[in-house]
Design a protein around this motif. Structure first.
Motif, PDB file in Angstrom:
ATOM      1  N   GLU A   7       0.932  -1.097  -0.087  1.00 44.23           N
ATOM      2  CA  GLU A   7       0.066   0.092   0.021  1.00 44.23           C
ATOM      3  C   GLU A   7       0.999   1.298  -0.137  1.00 44.23           C
ATOM      4  OE1 GLU A   7      -2.731  -0.498   3.374  1.00 44.23           O
ATOM      5  OE2 GLU A   7      -3.104  -2.374   2.975  1.00 44.23           O
ATOM      6  N   GLY A   8       2.419   1.041  -0.103  1.00 43.06           N
ATOM      7  CA  GLY A   8       3.242   2.229  -0.217  1.00 43.06           C
ATOM      8  C   GLY A   8       3.614   2.178   0.979  1.00 43.06           C
ATOM      9  N   ILE A   9       4.658   3.242   1.095  1.00 45.11           N
ATOM     10  CA  ILE A   9       5.298   3.749   2.349  1.00 45.11           C
ATOM     11  C   ILE A   9       4.320   4.839   3.323  1.00 45.11           C
ATOM     12  CG2 ILE A   9       7.333   4.945   3.509  1.00 45.11           C
ATOM     13  CD1 ILE A   9       8.873   4.329   0.970  1.00 45.11           C
ATOM     14  N   LYS A  10       3.914   4.197   4.379  1.00 48.11           N
ATOM     15  CA  LYS A  10       2.940   4.931   5.181  1.00 48.11           C
ATOM     16  C   LYS A  10       3.546   5.418   6.488  1.00 48.11           C
ATOM     17  CE  LYS A  10      -1.272   3.408   3.062  1.00 48.11           C
ATOM     18  NZ  LYS A  10      -2.485   2.938   3.277  1.00 48.11           N
ATOM     19  N   THR A  11       4.794   4.699   6.856  1.00 48.69           N
ATOM     20  CA  THR A  11       5.381   5.090   8.080  1.00 48.69           C
ATOM     21  C   THR A  11       6.659   5.243   7.939  1.00 48.69           C
ATOM     22  OG1 THR A  11       3.705   3.658   9.202  1.00 48.69           O
ATOM     23  CG2 THR A  11       5.754   4.042  10.396  1.00 48.69           C
ATOM     24  N   VAL A  12       7.442   6.047   8.578  1.00 44.70           N
ATOM     25  CA  VAL A  12       8.826   6.337   8.572  1.00 44.70           C
ATOM     26  C   VAL A  12       9.271   6.503   9.996  1.00 44.70           C
ATOM     27  CG1 VAL A  12      11.057   7.629   7.923  1.00 44.70           C
ATOM     28  CG2 VAL A  12       8.731   7.313   6.176  1.00 44.70           C
ATOM     29  N   LEU A  13      10.161   5.775  10.645  1.00 49.65           N
ATOM     30  CA  LEU A  13      10.524   6.043  12.037  1.00 49.65           C
ATOM     31  C   LEU A  13      12.081   6.445  12.058  1.00 49.65           C
ATOM     32  CD1 LEU A  13       9.402   2.648  13.553  1.00 49.65           C
ATOM     33  CD2 LEU A  13       8.107   4.879  13.542  1.00 49.65           C
ATOM     34  N   HIS A  14      12.348   7.385  12.829  1.00 49.84           N
ATOM     35  CA  HIS A  14      13.662   8.197  12.901  1.00 49.84           C
ATOM     36  C   HIS A  14      14.069   7.726  14.296  1.00 49.84           C
ATOM     37  CE1 HIS A  14      12.950  10.556   9.211  1.00 49.84           C
ATOM     38  NE2 HIS A  14      11.618  10.465   9.711  1.00 49.84           N
ATOM     39  N   PRO A  15      15.321   7.361  14.328  1.00 50.53           N
ATOM     40  CA  PRO A  15      16.009   7.073  15.755  1.00 50.53           C
ATOM     41  C   PRO A  15      16.425   8.544  15.905  1.00 50.53           C
ATOM     42  CG  PRO A  15      17.564   6.214  13.961  1.00 50.53           C
ATOM     43  CD  PRO A  15      16.194   6.740  13.296  1.00 50.53           C
ATOM     44  N   VAL A  16      16.442   8.829  17.379  1.00 51.17           N
ATOM     45  CA  VAL A  16      17.006  10.303  17.931  1.00 51.17           C
ATOM     46  C   VAL A  16      17.576   9.973  19.130  1.00 51.17           C
ATOM     47  CG1 VAL A  16      15.028  11.384  16.746  1.00 51.17           C
ATOM     48  CG2 VAL A  16      14.452  10.754  19.074  1.00 51.17           C
ATOM     49  N   SER A  17      18.735  10.685  19.424  1.00 48.14           N
ATOM     50  CA  SER A  17      19.383  10.595  20.519  1.00 48.14           C
ATOM     51  C   SER A  17      18.944  11.239  21.707  1.00 48.14           C
ATOM     52  CB  SER A  17      20.809  11.085  20.288  1.00 48.14           C
ATOM     53  OG  SER A  17      20.801  12.265  19.963  1.00 48.14           O
ATOM     54  N   ASP A  18      17.964  12.469  21.572  1.00 50.04           N
ATOM     55  CA  ASP A  18      17.428  13.165  22.752  1.00 50.04           C
ATOM     56  C   ASP A  18      15.984  13.558  22.053  1.00 50.04           C
ATOM     57  OD1 ASP A  18      16.549  15.136  24.271  1.00 50.04           O
ATOM     58  OD2 ASP A  18      18.909  15.603  24.798  1.00 50.04           O
ATOM     59  N   LEU A  19      15.370  12.760  22.764  1.00 52.21           N
ATOM     60  CA  LEU A  19      13.737  12.931  22.223  1.00 52.21           C
ATOM     61  C   LEU A  19      13.273  14.289  22.732  1.00 52.21           C
ATOM     62  CD1 LEU A  19      11.403  11.474  20.985  1.00 52.21           C
ATOM     63  CD2 LEU A  19      10.717  10.789  23.343  1.00 52.21           C
ATOM     64  N   GLY A  20      13.576  14.868  23.623  1.00 47.77           N
ATOM     65  CA  GLY A  20      13.175  16.420  24.196  1.00 47.77           C
ATOM     66  C   GLY A  20      13.804  17.432  23.266  1.00 47.77           C
ATOM     67  N   LYS A  21      14.796  17.050  22.370  1.00 45.95           N
ATOM     68  CA  LYS A  21      15.417  18.013  21.396  1.00 45.95           C
ATOM     69  C   LYS A  21      14.828  17.745  20.188  1.00 45.95           C
ATOM     70  CE  LYS A  21      19.731  19.173  23.727  1.00 45.95           C
ATOM     71  NZ  LYS A  21      21.229  19.127  23.698  1.00 45.95           N
ATOM     72  N   ALA A  22      14.610  16.730  19.841  1.00 42.59           N
ATOM     73  CA  ALA A  22      13.957  16.172  18.375  1.00 42.59           C
ATOM     74  C   ALA A  22      12.714  16.806  18.281  1.00 42.59           C
ATOM     75  CB  ALA A  22      14.253  15.012  18.287  1.00 42.59           C
TER      76      ALA A  22
END
Length: 118
Positions: A7-22
């Motif tokens: 159904e295509g790309i519907k989700t993209v996950l990004h790893p982040v080192s600091d959730l509060g800053k991202a």
């Protein structure tokens, strides 16, 4: 080919080192507040896509963004891509609410994901 489609790309996950800053950066980029906001995951639903922030790469140890193709049959699609030369990285498993996810690597080591919603 088995005829299993996506159904295509519907989700993209990004790893982040600091959730509060991202989080403020992604909130500004997407122009909305997150719909899921927890210490272990922040998720935005915008323009038919889900963008997720995963602190420290999560339990799957993500080191770069991973695009997830939504499929109707995750087992069939995983079998199809592995028969074509992919390697399973993360076997299909339930992440809650009946949603199954899996990941695999292409011959160059790029990580790709699959999602099946029940």
């Amino acid at each position: 080919m088995t005829g299993s489609t996506t159904e295509g790309i519907k989700t993209v996950l990004h790893p982040v080192s600091d959730l509060g800053k991202a989080k403020p950066v992604y909130t500004a980029l997407l122009g909305i507040e997150p719909q899921a906001d927890a210490p272990y995951y922040v998720g935005y639903d915008v323009a038919g896509q889900h963008i997720g922030l995963v602190p420290g790469g999560g339990p799957q140890g993500m080191t770069s963004p991973v695009a997830y193709w939504h499929v109707s049959d995750i087992e069939a699609k995983l079998a199809e891509v592995t028969a074509a030369g992919a390697t399973v990285k993360e076997a299909p498993h339930d992440v809650g609410g009946g949603r199954l996810v899996a990941s695999f690597t292409d011959p160059d080591g790029n990580v790709l994901g699959l999602v099946q919603d029940n």
